[in-house]
Design an enzyme around this catalytic site. Structure first.
Site, PDB file in Angstrom:
ATOM      1  N   TYR A  87       0.853  -1.194   0.000  1.00 53.86           N
ATOM      2  CA  TYR A  87       0.000   0.000   0.000  1.00 53.86           C
ATOM      3  C   TYR A  87       0.886   1.239   0.000  1.00 53.86           C
ATOM      4  O   TYR A  87       1.975   1.241   0.596  1.00 53.86           O
ATOM      5  CB  TYR A  87      -0.897  -0.005   1.236  1.00 53.86           C
ATOM      6  CG  TYR A  87      -2.146   0.841   1.113  1.00 53.86           C
ATOM      7  CD1 TYR A  87      -3.169   0.477   0.249  1.00 53.86           C
ATOM      8  CD2 TYR A  87      -2.293   2.004   1.865  1.00 53.86           C
ATOM      9  CE1 TYR A  87      -4.317   1.243   0.142  1.00 53.86           C
ATOM     10  CE2 TYR A  87      -3.447   2.780   1.762  1.00 53.86           C
ATOM     11  CZ  TYR A  87      -4.451   2.388   0.900  1.00 53.86           C
ATOM     12  OH  TYR A  87      -5.587   3.164   0.795  1.00 53.86           O
ATOM     13  N   ASN A 186     -21.046  -6.428  -5.930  1.00 54.64           N
ATOM     14  CA  ASN A 186     -21.225  -7.120  -4.648  1.00 54.64           C
ATOM     15  C   ASN A 186     -20.146  -6.763  -3.636  1.00 54.64           C
ATOM     16  O   ASN A 186     -20.196  -7.206  -2.487  1.00 54.64           O
ATOM     17  CB  ASN A 186     -21.231  -8.634  -4.858  1.00 54.64           C
ATOM     18  CG  ASN A 186     -19.943  -9.128  -5.498  1.00 54.64           C
ATOM     19  OD1 ASN A 186     -19.559  -8.663  -6.569  1.00 54.64           O
ATOM     20  ND2 ASN A 186     -19.272 -10.061  -4.856  1.00 54.64           N
ATOM     21  N   SER A 187     -19.163  -5.946  -4.037  1.00 54.22           N
ATOM     22  CA  SER A 187     -18.137  -5.505  -3.088  1.00 54.22           C
ATOM     23  C   SER A 187     -18.766  -4.598  -2.043  1.00 54.22           C
ATOM     24  O   SER A 187     -19.891  -4.104  -2.201  1.00 54.22           O
ATOM     25  CB  SER A 187     -17.026  -4.756  -3.826  1.00 54.22           C
ATOM     26  OG  SER A 187     -17.514  -3.518  -4.336  1.00 54.22           O
ATOM     27  N   ALA A 188     -18.030  -4.355  -0.969  1.00 55.45           N
ATOM     28  CA  ALA A 188     -18.553  -3.476   0.077  1.00 55.45           C
ATOM     29  C   ALA A 188     -18.834  -2.082  -0.473  1.00 55.45           C
ATOM     30  O   ALA A 188     -19.874  -1.481  -0.168  1.00 55.45           O
ATOM     31  CB  ALA A 188     -17.562  -3.411   1.240  1.00 55.45           C
ATOM     32  N   ARG A 209     -19.945 -11.274 -11.025  1.00 59.86           N
ATOM     33  CA  ARG A 209     -19.476 -12.517 -11.640  1.00 59.86           C
ATOM     34  C   ARG A 209     -20.444 -13.650 -11.350  1.00 59.86           C
ATOM     35  O   ARG A 209     -21.065 -13.685 -10.277  1.00 59.86           O
ATOM     36  CB  ARG A 209     -18.074 -12.869 -11.133  1.00 59.86           C
ATOM     37  CG  ARG A 209     -16.985 -12.051 -11.793  1.00 59.86           C
ATOM     38  CD  ARG A 209     -15.610 -12.446 -11.302  1.00 59.86           C
ATOM     39  NE  ARG A 209     -15.254 -11.721 -10.080  1.00 59.86           N
ATOM     40  CZ  ARG A 209     -14.066 -11.802  -9.489  1.00 59.86           C
ATOM     41  NH1 ARG A 209     -13.138 -12.586  -9.983  1.00 59.86           N
ATOM     42  NH2 ARG A 209     -13.807 -11.095  -8.405  1.00 59.86           N
ATOM     43  N   MET A 280      -9.327  -5.628  -9.000  1.00 59.35           N
ATOM     44  CA  MET A 280      -9.379  -6.968  -8.423  1.00 59.35           C
ATOM     45  C   MET A 280      -8.875  -8.056  -9.357  1.00 59.35           C
ATOM     46  O   MET A 280      -8.324  -9.059  -8.911  1.00 59.35           O
ATOM     47  CB  MET A 280     -10.801  -7.281  -7.955  1.00 59.35           C
ATOM     48  CG  MET A 280     -11.260  -6.482  -6.760  1.00 59.35           C
ATOM     49  SD  MET A 280     -12.817  -7.089  -6.074  1.00 59.35           S
ATOM     50  CE  MET A 280     -13.942  -6.841  -7.446  1.00 59.35           C
TER      51      MET A 280
END
Length: 373
Positions: A87, A186-188, A209, A280
């Site tokens: 990061y 569907n990610s946060a 997906r 991702m």
């Protein structure tokens, strides 16, 4: 110095989690008030190998500090990247991970007037080290939130909801009836985008997906307010936009990259904007020349950490936090699908958050509340 290691069967690990009582002893001229249970790492690397349970004595706050007992802290992909050393923001080692969390003030320094014991607070700093039962912050290192705010929503306030809010606000003018398309729905963050779109009257088209529990996922996203949900294989041939059932989206949000991102941009309206905030798939975003020449699309990037740093005390940030708090209190924004685990189950949270397949299905939260009883 060799790293202190624990195993599941070791006596130190067991006793660490059983011992929960604050204590008071003298350390020089300072009164040590609380025994802190925490997670630490001494080197960057595989989180499952370098993160270990630890403890420390926490003294009373200095004149400009507040002492906070952490109640709940989420495990974010950025936390994993911090531990891995990949990061852009790196803490000084040794360190405790954790960007976010929610806590309760248990003591205030003599010079602190804006906080009182019992206040509910969230971190207001870059690398806060929230994966611990007690920690001290400078008085400008926390933000006060309402005590009646839902606790999981408060714990995740400053990352995904803020990211969704800014991306929907800063890159193009959206009004009720306009459309937004996003992958990784569907990610946060994607779940927050859905809920904000619903609250603001914007149509959301959401790409996910294919997976064995697809119907269950669709039901969940629909319950949050998703207007349309497509799997990747349906995206290229969809007639949603050409049929005028949905206007061509003015904004596309990309956290996947690769071919998926290219397909999303194909459906943007002329002069539309694609905002990339994740990758991702680990594949690059490829932009066809026609997207520039014939559609005049704009391509931007967004990093919430940088925005927070540049706007730490700005009116825009204050308004954003206030808006999100009200939406959460009114249950128009709910925490993403989640699982809450005690500190001793931290490896489960790490392992599932590290999954690059994106099918874990839950955002993990570490619960420290039992350590305060």
């Amino acid at each position: 110095m060799a790293m202190k290691c624990f195993t599941a069967s070791s006596v130190p690990l067991l006793s660490m989690f059983i011992s929960r009582t604050p204590y008071a002893i003298m350390s020089g001229s300072r009164s040590v008030s609380y025994q802190c249970k925490k997670l630490s790492f001494n080197e960057f690397g595989d989180p499952l190998k370098v993160v270990y349970p630890d403890e420390e004595a926490v003294s009373e706050p200095s004149a400009s500090e507040v002492l906070v007992k952490i109640l709940v802290a989420p495990v974010n992909p950025a936390d994993i990247n911090i531990i891995q050393g990949t990061y852009p923001v790196k803490p000084s080692l040794p360190a405790s991970p954790g960007f976010e969390g929610v806590g309760e003030v248990v003591a205030v320094g003599t010079g602190v007037t804006e906080f009182a014991v019992g206040d509910r607070v969230v971190p207001n700093c870059d690398t806060c080290g929230t994966w611990k039962s007690y920690t001290k912050f400078s008085s400008d290192g926390v933000l006060k939130v309402p005590n009646d705010m839902p606790i999981l929503e408060a714990a995740g306030l400053t990352s995904n909801p803020c990211t969704a809010y800014r991306m929907l606000s800063d890159f193009t003018e959206l009004k009720p009836g306009d459309a937004v398309i996003q992958n990784g729905a569907n990610s946060a963050c994607g779940q927050n985008v859905i809920q904000l779109c619903k609250a603001w009257g914007i149509t959301s088209v959401n790409i996910v997906r294919d997976r064995p529990n697809l119907n269950e996922l669709k039901e969940h996203l629909s319950s949050l307010g998703a207007d349309h949900i497509l799997i990747e294989s349906e995206l290229r041939s969809t007639q949603l936009f050409k049929s005028k059932e949905v206007p061509f989206p003015k904004l596309g949000l990309n956290c996947v990259g690769g071919n998926n991102a290219t397909e999303v941009m194909r459906h943007l309206a002329p002069k539309g904007v694609m905002v990339t905030y994740g990758g991702m798939s680990r594949n690059p975003v490829t932009i066809p020349t026609s997207s520039f020449i014939f559609k005049d699309l704009a391509f931007r990037g967004f990093w919430m950490t940088r925005w927070h740093k540049e706007n730490r005390n700005s009116p825009a940030r204050q308004k954003m936090i206030a808006d999100l708090v009200e939406l959460m209190k009114s249950k128009k924004i709910r925490a993403p699908a989640h699982k809450v685990v005690p500190l001793e189950n931290y490896t489960e949270a790490l392992m599932n958050t590290m999954s690059v397949q994106g099918f874990a299905g839950h955002k993990y939260f570490i619960d420290f509340r039992s350590l305060h009883s």
